[in-house]
Design an enzyme around this catalytic site. Structure first.
Site, PDB file in Angstrom:
ATOM      1  CB  VAL A 191      -0.930  -0.004   1.239  1.00 53.74           C
ATOM      2  CG1 VAL A 191      -1.775   1.259   1.269  1.00 53.74           C
ATOM      3  CG2 VAL A 191      -1.805  -1.243   1.241  1.00 53.74           C
ATOM      4  CB  ILE A 192       3.484   2.479   2.345  1.00 50.91           C
ATOM      5  CG1 ILE A 192       2.533   2.475   3.556  1.00 50.91           C
ATOM      6  CG2 ILE A 192       4.482   3.629   2.437  1.00 50.91           C
ATOM      7  CD1 ILE A 192       3.189   2.164   4.883  1.00 50.91           C
ATOM      8  N   GLY A 278       7.035  -2.894   4.685  1.00 50.05           N
ATOM      9  CA  GLY A 278       6.130  -3.252   5.769  1.00 50.05           C
ATOM     10  C   GLY A 278       6.504  -2.534   7.054  1.00 50.05           C
ATOM     11  CG  HIS A 451     -29.098   7.827 -13.543  1.00 46.50           C
ATOM     12  ND1 HIS A 451     -28.105   6.994 -14.013  1.00 46.50           N
ATOM     13  CD2 HIS A 451     -29.444   8.655 -14.566  1.00 46.50           C
ATOM     14  CE1 HIS A 451     -27.867   7.300 -15.286  1.00 46.50           C
ATOM     15  NE2 HIS A 451     -28.669   8.303 -15.646  1.00 46.50           N
TER      16      HIS A 451
END
Ligand code: FAD
Ligand code: AMP
Length: 474
Positions: A191-192, A278, A451
């Site tokens: 992620v990082i 990590g 919508h």
């Protein structure tokens, strides 16, 4: 002076500060100790999340996205600008202002809730005493009926690529570059790595991401990861899979990397290296030898399902304990522990914690993956819907990705939802609510969605579970 509290939180990240506020709301006399100093040397409450994590990374992602739109996406709208430039000190300065606003906001909330903040490092002693060592070396001891350990996590350092804060950096360093690195190496496509790699790529860096594992984003659903990988490639992020860094040497002309892949040893030279392999629980100096609090094999504080350490009145929450390292997971544990301490019914549902990656396209999911369902022999049906058929996404020129929904084959209960595409960081919330209420795909299929909105992709994916999506073949 030995101040006595009902509860002391050690750590004021999203786990500790949120828990402290909830404890104070419940009438408990509360203290919160944190050692984090901001750029001005003063206490900066909010932990990794507010100082060097969630909030600053999102600030830079947003700014870099605006720049990237200007340089790469606005032409289809008929918008052009001559010679767009990015001023890095302003770019980073805006992020710093946001960080200050939020860390200051926590201090204000502490005041409003009559929480006593302490600036320094807290060490749990036997008998729920806590020794605080101020950043000037001064010592004092306070005590409480309950102590909540919320010391968070720190980046994992590779022994052969040690952080020097200049050429080889962690997340904090990569949020504070003073200029756009010409060549940026990132170790770890998690992620990082993906978020911060995207930030600098959008500003013009040549970004190479080395990932040791052979599969891209193994934590996500493979269909979702495939779309993301394709889009990142289109953006020019060079993601090398099965590429394991072995050595990083800082020389005059850059950081010389040696990594191995299926073809053997490879070399790469970059100007800056972000190591994002990590994070690990942080407990240095937190515990006296005789407290009885245990750490597991990964250095995390051992707790039961109620975040209790097994030592009378000692609890632990957030990144320092098992479970996903996410700010909202820690915050919910903080709230739950405060409620348990106050004799109330705390609650954290680990089955519905949403995950979000704020790249472009965004990635979000909650609940089980297909693999987990297969491994557990749970029968399921799949529905999916592409953003390419969503009017709003097309109007936005962001019609990439899909929503994929997994529902129990017999009960139709929603078991997991996986998304990649525009705005999915917000769309996942509807699915989490449905899952929390034990909803079915039929429930979502029967709910009126406005919508044209991106949420119609969730609606259509729910219809598609029963093979009755309207705007695609089933
Ligand atoms: P932390 O936030 O790490 O806070 C712990 C605090 O305790 C720190 O201030 C530390 O200084 C202090 N401390 C430690 N030991 C002591 C001691 N002995 N005495 C006093 N103080 C002490 N999560 C998300 O959910 N969404 C995101 O978008 C997201 N983005 C991220 C981006 C980056 C770049 C990074 C690095 C992380 C991101 N995270 C994100 C993860 C998130 O930041 C963490 O999960 C979260 O901060 C953990 O909260 P925590 O309170 O457990 O610990
Ligand atoms: P995360 O845990 O999500 O932050 O992701 C960290 C990523 O770094 C994981 O996907 C790891 O496989 C990867 N990683 C760990 N060590 C190395 C290494 N030496 N070289 C390349 N990638 C690595």
């Amino acid at each position: 002076m030995n101040d006595k509290f009902d509860v002391i939180f050690i750590g004021a990240g999203p786990a500790g500060y949120v828990g402290a506020i909830r404890a104070a709301q419940l009438g408990l006399k509360t203290a919160c100790i944190d050692a984090f100093a901001g750029k001005d040397g003063k206490q900066a409450l909010g932990g990794t999340c507010l100082n060097v994590g969630c909030i600053p990374s999102k600030a830079l992602l947003d700014s870099s996205r605006q720049f990237h739109n200007l340089t790469s996406h606005f032409d289809v709208h008929g918008i052009s600008a001559d010679n767009p430039r990015i001023d890095v000190p302003t770019f980073v300065g805006r992020k710093d202002k946001i960080v200050k606003q939020f860390t200051g906001g926590v201090a204000t909330l502490f005041k409003a809730n009559k929480i006593t903040p302490y600036f320094g490092t807290g060490k749990l002693l036997k008998g729920n005493q806590v020794e605080i060592t101020g950043n000037d070396g001064s010592k004092q001891t306070i005590s409480a009926t309950n102590v909540v350990l919320a010391s968070g996590s720190v980046p994992i350092e590779l022994p052969f690529a040690k952080f020097d804060g200049k050429a080889i950096v962690d997340n904090a360093g990569a949020l504070d570059f003073t200029e756009v690195p010409k060549r940026l190496g990132v170790i770890g496509a998690g992620v990082i790595g993906l978020e911060l790699g995207s930030v600098w790529k959008r500003l013009g860096s040549d970004v190479t991401i080395l990932e040791a594992l052979p599969d891209f984003l193994g934590v996500a659903d493979p269909d979702i990861a495939k779309v993301a990988q394709r889009e990142f490639k289109k953006q020019g992020l060079d993601i090398k899979l099965g590429a394991k860094l072995g050595k990083a040497e800082v020389k005059k002309d850059g950081v010389h990397l040696t990594y191995s892949d299926k073809d053997g040893e490879q070399k790469l030279v970059v100007d800056k290296l972000l190591v994002a392999v990590g994070r690990r629980a942080y407990t240095a100096g937190l515990l006296a030898d005789d407290t009885g609090v245990k750490l597991d094999e990964r250095g995390r504080i051992v707790v039961d399902e109620h975040c209790h350490t097994g030592v009378d009145g000692v609890w632990a929450i957030g990144d320092a304990v098992r479970g996903p390292m996410l700010a909202h997971k820690g915050s919910e544990e903080g709230v739950a522990v405060a409620e348990w301490i106050a004799g109330k019914a705390g609650h954290v549902n680990f089955d519905t914690i949403p995950w979000v990656i704020y790249t472009e396209p965004e990635i979000a999911w909650a609940g089980k993956t297909e693999k987990e369902l297969k491994d557990a022999a749970i029968p399921y049906r799949v529905g999916s819907f592409p953003f390419a058929a969503i009017g709003r996404a097309v109007a936005m020129n962001e019609a990439v990705g899909q929503v994929k929904m997994l529902a129990h084959a017999e009960t139709d209960r929603i078991l997991g939802v996986h998304m990649v595409g525009p705005g999915v960081s917000e769309l996942i919330a509807e699915c989490v609510v449905a899952m929390e209420f034990k909803g079915s795909s039929e429930d979502l299929a029967r709910i009126v969605h406005a919508h044209p909105t991106l949420s119609e992709a969730v609606h259509e994916a729910a219809l598609s579970v029963d093979k009755r999506a309207i705007h695609k073949g089933n």
